[in-house]
Scaffold this active site. Structure first.
Site, PDB file in Angstrom:
ATOM      1  N   MET A  26       0.847  -1.124   0.001  1.00  0.00           N
ATOM      2  CA  MET A  26      -0.153   0.017   0.131  1.00  0.00           C
ATOM      3  C   MET A  26       0.963   1.330  -0.017  1.00  0.00           C
ATOM      4  O   MET A  26       0.723   2.142  -0.874  1.00  0.00           O
ATOM      5  CB  MET A  26      -1.004   0.069   1.257  1.00  0.00           C
TER       6      MET A  26
ATOM      7  N   ASP B 125      10.315   3.220   6.194  1.00  0.00           N
ATOM      8  CA  ASP B 125      10.025   1.718   6.821  1.00  0.00           C
ATOM      9  C   ASP B 125      11.069   1.812   7.902  1.00  0.00           C
ATOM     10  O   ASP B 125      11.839   2.455   7.766  1.00  0.00           O
ATOM     11  CB  ASP B 125       9.998   0.899   5.834  1.00  0.00           C
TER      12      ASP B 125
ATOM     13  N   VAL C  69       0.851   1.562   7.651  1.00  0.00           N
ATOM     14  CA  VAL C  69       1.486   0.502   8.211  1.00  0.00           C
ATOM     15  C   VAL C  69       0.539  -0.365   8.724  1.00  0.00           C
ATOM     16  O   VAL C  69      -0.588  -0.477   8.014  1.00  0.00           O
ATOM     17  CB  VAL C  69       2.318   0.852   9.637  1.00  0.00           C
TER      18      VAL C  69
ATOM     19  N   GLU D 284      -2.587  -3.020  10.128  1.00  0.00           N
ATOM     20  CA  GLU D 284      -3.899  -2.736  10.603  1.00  0.00           C
ATOM     21  C   GLU D 284      -3.811  -2.877  12.297  1.00  0.00           C
ATOM     22  O   GLU D 284      -4.439  -3.807  12.665  1.00  0.00           O
ATOM     23  CB  GLU D 284      -5.023  -3.277  10.208  1.00  0.00           C
TER      24      GLU D 284
ATOM     25  N   LYS E 109       0.093   1.549  14.637  1.00  0.00           N
ATOM     26  CA  LYS E 109      -0.361   2.967  14.043  1.00  0.00           C
ATOM     27  C   LYS E 109      -0.065   4.143  15.113  1.00  0.00           C
ATOM     28  O   LYS E 109       0.374   5.247  14.745  1.00  0.00           O
ATOM     29  CB  LYS E 109      -1.577   3.141  13.766  1.00  0.00           C
TER      30      LYS E 109
ATOM     31  N   SER F 272      -8.552   0.435   6.437  1.00  0.00           N
ATOM     32  CA  SER F 272      -9.724   0.188   5.748  1.00  0.00           C
ATOM     33  C   SER F 272     -11.110  -0.121   6.899  1.00  0.00           C
ATOM     34  O   SER F 272     -12.075  -0.212   6.369  1.00  0.00           O
ATOM     35  CB  SER F 272      -9.822  -1.126   4.978  1.00  0.00           C
TER      36      SER F 272
ATOM     37  N   HIS G 209      -8.250   6.401   2.881  1.00  0.00           N
ATOM     38  CA  HIS G 209      -8.543   4.979   2.682  1.00  0.00           C
ATOM     39  C   HIS G 209      -8.382   4.811   1.066  1.00  0.00           C
ATOM     40  O   HIS G 209      -9.130   5.102   0.225  1.00  0.00           O
ATOM     41  CB  HIS G 209      -9.915   4.429   3.136  1.00  0.00           C
TER      42      HIS G 209
ATOM     43  N   ASN H 198     -16.554  -0.361   2.918  1.00  0.00           N
ATOM     44  CA  ASN H 198     -16.440  -1.756   3.377  1.00  0.00           C
ATOM     45  C   ASN H 198     -17.850  -2.025   4.121  1.00  0.00           C
ATOM     46  O   ASN H 198     -18.138  -3.209   4.265  1.00  0.00           O
ATOM     47  CB  ASN H 198     -15.285  -1.741   4.268  1.00  0.00           C
TER      48      ASN H 198
END
Length: 732
Positions: free
Chosen positions: A338, A357, A414, A416, A421, A443, A464, A514
């Site tokens: 992503m 990262d 990063v 979920e 986070k 999401s 998102h 979603n």
């Protein structure tokens, strides 16, 4: 204001310049068409004029017809909308045919004047149909698109494009441009026979003038107007043409499942038109075009995929009073699939990117994703080595959060996991400037909860992205409880920079997309557990116009993700959790290692190369088929209502604040039946009363999840539609 102007050169060549005031790209209106007609009349009447070049005063040639005027055509003849549309279309045919015949006396083949098109850039829709009526088409050798993409918004080329292209190329060669809306860059357009000449931009007008001055009378007779003309590839009842038209009919039905009337109409216009004279074929084309324009599918697709989508992309829901918030320097936290995708599209849009990262190896791998993507583009002729190097030069791959200094927007992408986070949020905010906006890409996780890790929740927002980022056009922007207007404006301006379509929703579990797609997936899985044939479930979805059925979609996103979402949702909802019967199907497959496509095993079976081989035979052994299978219509109603009722609830609860976003987001986000215009357009099509009736039957048979929301029942009682009740919010 004037759209078309005519200037006369000393060499006798008139230049007709199309330049619509206040527009970045030319679009044709009927006022403009009348001006073009007057210019053509002047060319043909003035003996001092030897011929004309039709060109553009902009970098492009034209973007098509102003689709807003199609609705007005219905009102041109009181009580007879079909006559209004047909007469308007035939007026266009008459003017383009006048260009094509150019005043020539066809008994003597004398007296005509050459009229050519000189396209400085993109020509789409009527922007290519007009050149097709000219005697020669010149295109500048620039990055541009040429073609007839009307099918993408529920129409087909109705200003002669269908008839002329079939006669120019033959039905088989014309099919990709008419039935798929395929567009080509100038050089490839020439190779395909769409245009005649491709020249350097600075030589465009000179080349066109020279051709006009040297054209012979034979050059002015189009092939289909010449004696003895035979259609390339043959007409429907010739040995060569018959299989072409038969094959096209099979292809259209296979690809559209019967829910896209424009595809059937364009094939019918081509087929019937091939059997008659050119002028009769134009009338046939106009009749079929009228039928499509008056079909509710066309109106819904135009409204959602052209008018509403365009309005959202231009900032229809942008907070008022907030200045320019375009991103200068972007930080991306997390270089996985992503994050790498976000870095890619941002760098391609000219934005400086810092990609962070935990390890340098992971950060470099994320940057390499851009290199790989650009290499594929170079191989296909869609990119250059220079553009690749420029994009890579904009990306800094690092582990150092200090590199975020100067970023005005950071997008966290990063895992979920709220703890992870929260950790990266704190690290980033420690070095960011006071005005920087922080966005989390998630999401499912509530934005307002994630914002608790921020020291400035007013500048914290959800963005998102859908996967894969570079291919999916929708971006869902989520406003948390404390998110300020400037953060929303920043997110919207960023999405516009990267050429995506935004919708803005308020924070709630699963947001909007979603929230609606999960019930669709769950309903399909639930039916398998009930003993409904899985192929009936899948085909029911396909016949509704969904790109994939719920079982295939589950395999694509993976069953382990479904299990993760189910566990999190059960933990949050406790005894109110409604999907235990879904879990009874998913969890045994998960535990058996059938995780979907990535594992080569899921609801479907796969070969060693990962190609689907049909529904897994063992599924019937685990979940025995019921002796009595439901009617197709019931299965379709369950799949449709599972989604649209969630859309209505999202609107009623204030998650959605604009039905345009609900319709556009559904089509772009998860492929909700594009022919319908989206869930609210579909409900308007069948009517609120009919929807409530369907819900009543489904609720009685399958439970409270199908109970019609109070909003829908109220609309049914009042005879309202969504696009009337919510007209102020939906106005373009």
């Amino acid at each position: 204001m004037t759209d078309f102007t005519l200037s006369k050169g000393a060499d006798g060549v008139a230049i007709i310049t199309w330049d619509v005031p206040g527009k970045s790209m030319n679009v044709l209106s009927f006022e403009g068409l009348a001006e073009l007609d007057a210019c053509i009349d002047e060319v043909l009447a003035d003996d001092a004029i030897k011929g004309a070049v039709i060109t553009s005063g902009k970098d492009s040639f034209a973007g098509g017809m102003d689709l807003n005027i199609l609705a007005s055509l219905r009102d041109q003849v009181e009580g007879d909308p079909a006559r209004g549309v047909f007469d308007g279309v035939m007026r266009m045919h008459g003017i383009l045919r006048k260009i094509e015949l150019a005043g020539m006396d066809f008994r003597t083949k004398k007296g005509g004047k050459p009229i050519v098109a000189a396209m400085p850039g993109t020509g789409l829709g009527i922007g290519f149909e007009l050149p097709l009526a000219c005697h020669r088409i010149f295109a500048a050798d620039v990055k541009a698109k040429i073609g007839l993409p009307e099918i993408m918004v529920g129409l087909f080329p109705g200003a002669g494009g269908t008839t002329r292209l079939v006669r120019k190329l033959g039905a088989m060669a014309a099919a990709p441009f008419l039935l798929e809306g395929k567009t080509l860059e100038p050089a490839k357009a020439k190779a395909a026979g769409l245009v005649d000449e491709v020249v350097a931009p600075d030589a465009l007008l000179d080349a066109a003038r020279d051709w006009v001055l040297n054209a012979s009378e034979a050059d002015l007779v189009k092939p289909w107007d010449a004696k003895g003309y035979k259609m390339p590839g043959g007409t429907p009842y010739t040995p060569a043409g018959f299989p072409t038209f038969m094959g096209a009919a099979v292809m259209v039905n296979a690809n559209t499942k019967g829910v896209y009337p424009a595809a059937r109409a364009v094939l019918a216009a081509a087929y019937e038109g091939a059997l008659v004279s050119f002028d009769e074929a134009l009338k046939i084309e106009a009749r079929w075009f009228t039928k499509v324009v008056l079909d509710p599918t066309s109106g819904a697709m135009i409204r959602s995929l052209f008018i509403n989508k365009g309005a959202l992309e231009k900032g229809a829901v942008r907070p008022a009073g907030v200045g320019d918030e375009r991103v200068q320097k972007l930080g991306v936290l997390g270089a996985g699939m992503m994050g790498a995708g976000i870095a890619l599209i941002s760098a391609m849009a000219g934005i400086e990117v810092v990609l962070i990262d935990a390890s340098q190896e992971a950060a470099d791998k994320g940057k390499a994703y851009t290199a790989g993507y650009m290499d594929k583009g170079i191989a296909r002729g869609k990119a250059t080595a220079e553009k690749k190097e420029a994009a890579l030069a904009r990306i800094t791959a690092t582990t150092d959060y200090e590199a975020l200094k100067g970023c005005d927007l950071v997008v966290e992408a990063v895992f979920e996991d709220p703890k992870v986070k929260a950790e990266v949020t704190a690290k980033a905010e420690a070095v960011l400037g006071a005005d920087a906006i922080f966005a989390t890409n998630t999401s499912t996780l509530p934005i307002s909860d994630l914002a608790k890790a921020s020291t400035r929740p007013g500048q914290f927002i959800g963005i998102h992205f859908f996967s894969p980022v570079e291919r999916m056009n929708l971006v869902e922007i989520i406003r948390g409880r404390e998110t300020g207007d400037r953060a929303v404006a920043k997110a919207l301006d960023f999405v516009r920079q990267i050429r995506k379509t935004p919708i803005v929703v308020n924070d709630a579990r699963f947001f909007y997309a979603n929230r609606c797609i999960l019930p669709y997936i769950n309903e399909g899985i639930r039916m398998v557990g009930e003993g409904v044939a899985p192929w009936l479930v899948e085909h029911a979805a396909e016949l509704l116009g969904f790109p994939v059925g719920p079982l295939q979609l589950t395999d694509e996103v993976s069953l382990d993700l479904g299990v993760k979402i189910a566990r999190a949702t059960r933990a949050a909802m406790g005894d109110a959790y409604p999907d235990g019967d879904v879990d009874a199907v998913v969890f045994p497959l998960y535990e058996a290692g059938r995780l979907g496509r990535k594992a080569g095993a899921g609801f479907y079976a796969y070969d060693e190369k990962g190609k689907r081989q049909g529904i897994w035979p063992g599924l019937g052994e685990r979940f025995a088929l019921a002796g009595d299978q439901p009617e197709l219509g019931e299965v379709q109603n369950r799949l449709m209502m599972a989604q649209v009722l969630e859309a209505v609830r999202a609107l009623d609860e204030g998650v959605l604040t604009d039905i345009r976003e609900g319709d556009v987001g559904a089509i772009l986000g998860w492929g909700f039946a594009p022919w319908s215009g989206g869930p609210f357009s579909w409900l308007d099509r069948i009517g609120a009363a009919k929807a409530v009736e369907i819900c009543g039957a489904l609720e009685a048979a399958h439970g409270a999840r199908f109970k019609a929301p109070a909003l829908l029942r109220d609309m049914a009682a009042k005879g309202e539609s969504f696009y009337t009740r919510f007209a102020p919010a939906a106005a373009a």
